[in-house]
Scaffold this active site. Structure first.
Site, PDB file in Angstrom:
ATOM      1  N   ARG A 161       0.778  -1.282   0.028  1.00  0.00           N
ATOM      2  CA  ARG A 161      -0.048   0.045   0.044  1.00  0.00           C
ATOM      3  C   ARG A 161       0.755   1.158  -0.085  1.00  0.00           C
ATOM      4  O   ARG A 161       1.892   1.308   0.749  1.00  0.00           O
ATOM      5  CB  ARG A 161      -0.925   0.018   1.536  1.00  0.00           C
ATOM      6  CG  ARG A 161      -1.630   1.224   1.460  1.00  0.00           C
ATOM      7  CD  ARG A 161      -2.638   1.360   2.633  1.00  0.00           C
ATOM      8  NE  ARG A 161      -3.348   2.651   2.649  1.00  0.00           N
ATOM      9  CZ  ARG A 161      -4.323   2.710   3.632  1.00  0.00           C
ATOM     10  NH1 ARG A 161      -4.531   1.894   4.546  1.00  0.00           N
ATOM     11  NH2 ARG A 161      -4.971   3.889   3.603  1.00  0.00           N
ATOM     12  N   HIS A 162       0.210   2.225  -0.775  1.00  0.00           N
ATOM     13  CA  HIS A 162       1.257   3.409  -0.868  1.00  0.00           C
ATOM     14  C   HIS A 162       0.545   4.213   0.781  1.00  0.00           C
ATOM     15  O   HIS A 162      -0.612   4.724   0.806  1.00  0.00           O
ATOM     16  CB  HIS A 162       0.547   4.391  -1.844  1.00  0.00           C
ATOM     17  CG  HIS A 162       1.309   4.140  -3.108  1.00  0.00           C
ATOM     18  ND1 HIS A 162       2.440   4.139  -3.332  1.00  0.00           N
ATOM     19  CD2 HIS A 162       0.346   4.134  -4.254  1.00  0.00           C
ATOM     20  CE1 HIS A 162       2.816   4.106  -4.714  1.00  0.00           C
ATOM     21  NE2 HIS A 162       1.624   3.814  -5.180  1.00  0.00           N
ATOM     22  N   ILE A 163       1.497   4.322   1.784  1.00  0.00           N
ATOM     23  CA  ILE A 163       1.246   4.694   2.817  1.00  0.00           C
ATOM     24  C   ILE A 163       2.646   4.718   3.965  1.00  0.00           C
ATOM     25  O   ILE A 163       3.728   4.276   3.527  1.00  0.00           O
ATOM     26  CB  ILE A 163       0.341   3.623   4.000  1.00  0.00           C
ATOM     27  CG1 ILE A 163      -0.008   4.066   5.004  1.00  0.00           C
ATOM     28  CG2 ILE A 163       1.055   2.437   3.926  1.00  0.00           C
ATOM     29  CD1 ILE A 163      -1.201   3.034   5.807  1.00  0.00           C
TER      30      ILE A 163
END
Ligand code: NAG
Ligand code: NAG
Ligand code: NAG
Length: 407
Positions: A190-192
């Protein structure tokens, strides 16, 4: 610390300037000269003083914060290839090797001590992918590995989550709970930004991420934002969104930087972006703290490095594909056994995923202009690269020496 000394230096400079500005009484010529001379020597003295203080503080910090992972210590990575020595660039595999050798650190290299995988408390692989570092290619590798190994699975829900720069505590907790609750043997992507699992009393997963040359990243983003691929996805999500004018799509990066177009200005310490552009690679490693937001800030980069040092099992880079695959395979075998073979079998699929074919020529002077504003981002990037090389050397030292590959 350097921020404060910098600021007080600037304040003093301003005082001197103001002293000049607000004097209305006409002075005889001589005394004006005298004052000017005084001001100049004062400024010079302050400059020398801050400089000396700064380097003393840096030295102390390096001594206080040795790093198991990076060759130069946690805070010593500001040394660029240029300063580090005439013979070699430290920011290469060979340079890192030479540096470790000349400082007597080579004998003490230990893969076990460089192994954060064993600190994980749950066997879930958490890839909090940074933007524009080739994470889609890594996803393709995950898919190949899952196909090949029945004990592995891929959790795709994170792929649909929008990229949020800073999340509330509650959202962070929810995201961390989701990861910590996955079955063992699951890849999560995830982009996080970095999440602090211990803050929420959750078991630590195995963190990985990738880095890329900071200036190449922003150029890549500039053209990616204009690509038909990205725009088709966005159009499908919200068909009523206003379409940007053709001139925007045709904008040239060289022009954009040279003309001072706000879209291509990367101004240190700014918090807001004119157009979101993910220029802060370190933000993905720093986390959700307010101090992580100012662009190219030494504080944010320091926090990012500390998280990499303590939490990340591997931070790789497609700029060093073989080294990255070897390090992943050996330090995180549960997930990456056979990764090199999979990569070779699926090279086309992996390397073409989300690749932007439009790569116009960027003038070297333009790159240099922006590079000057990314000093701390480069420090972070080099820190991660040295760490990767060190992990690799700890595995292969005898092999590499035997084959004369390091002389
Ligand atoms: C770099 O930062 C300075 C401020 O420190 C700013 O004036 C300049 O426009 C920036 N240049 C680029 C190309 O971002
Ligand atoms: C990477 O490894 C493959 C085989 O494992 C080899 O053919 C290739 O030359 C290597 N590339 C580099 C840059 O060392
Ligand atoms: C690192 O630790 C993991 C988990 O304990 C282990 O499987 C792996 O073999 C270790 N790798 C190295 C190079 O020590």
């Amino acid at each position: 610390m350097s921020l404060n000394t910098d600021r007080s230096y600037k304040m003093k400079l301003r005082d001197v300037e103001n002293a000049f500005k607000y004097r209305r009484i006409p002075y005889p010529k001589r005394s004006v000269e005298l004052i000017a001379l005084l001001a100049i020597s004062c400024t010079f003295f302050l400059f020398m003083h801050t400089n000396k203080l700064n380097s003393r503080l840096k030295e102390m910090e390096v001594k206080l914060q040795p790093s198991e992972f990076s060759a130069l210590g946690l805070t010593g990575n500001h040394i660029s290839g240029h300063d580090a020595g005439k013979h070699d660039d430290i920011n290469t595999l060979h340079g890192t090797y030479q540096y470790l050798k000349s400082t007597g650190q080579l004998q003490r290299l230990s893969a076990d001590r460089l192994n954060n995988t064993k600190n994980a408390e749950v066997e879930v692989l958490f890839f909090n992918r940074a933007a524009k570092v080739g994470s889609e290619a890594m996803l393709e590798l995950f898919i190949a590995l899952v196909d090949y190994n029945d004990d592995l699975e891929l959790e795709r829900s994170g792929l649909r989550e929008p990229t949020v720069r800073q999340m509330t505590k509650r959202a962070q907790r929810e995201a961390a709970e989701l990861v910590a609750g996955l079955d063992e043997g699951t890849f999560y992507i995830r982009h996080i930004n970095w999440l602090d699992f211990s803050e929420f009393d959750l078991p630590l997963p195995i963190y990985i991420n990738m880095v890329r040359d900071p200036v190449e990243r922003v150029i890549s983003w500039f053209y990616y934002a204009r690509s038909s691929y990205k725009n088709a996805i966005e159009y499908r999500k919200s068909p009523n969104k206003k379409i940007k004018p053709e001139s925007w799509y045709k904008k040239n990066f060289n022009e954009c930087v040279r003309s001072g177009d706000p879209e291509c200005q990367y101004v240190p310490h700014t918090v807001k972006d004119f157009i979101p552009n993910f220029k802060r690679q370190s933000l993905f490693y720093c986390g959700h703290h307010d101090d992580c937001l100012p662009f190219n800030s030494p504080t944010a980069v320091q926090m990012a490095k500390e998280h990499v040092e303590r939490d990340y099992a591997v931070v790789g880079s497609w700029e060093d594909t073989n080294i990255t695959l070897t390090v992943l395979e050996r330090y995180i075998p549960r997930f990456f056994r056979g990764a090199k073979l999979m990569y070779e079998m699926h090279t086309n699929k992996i390397t073409n995923r989300n690749k932007n074919k439009r790569k116009p020529y960027i003038e070297p002077e333009v790159k240099e202009m922006i590079r000057r504003n990314f000093t701390h981002e480069y420090e972070f990037y080099h820190f991660c690269k040295q760490r990767l090389y060190k992990q690799y050397l700890a595995l292969n030292l005898h092999e590499l020496q035997k084959h004369g590959l390091l002389n």
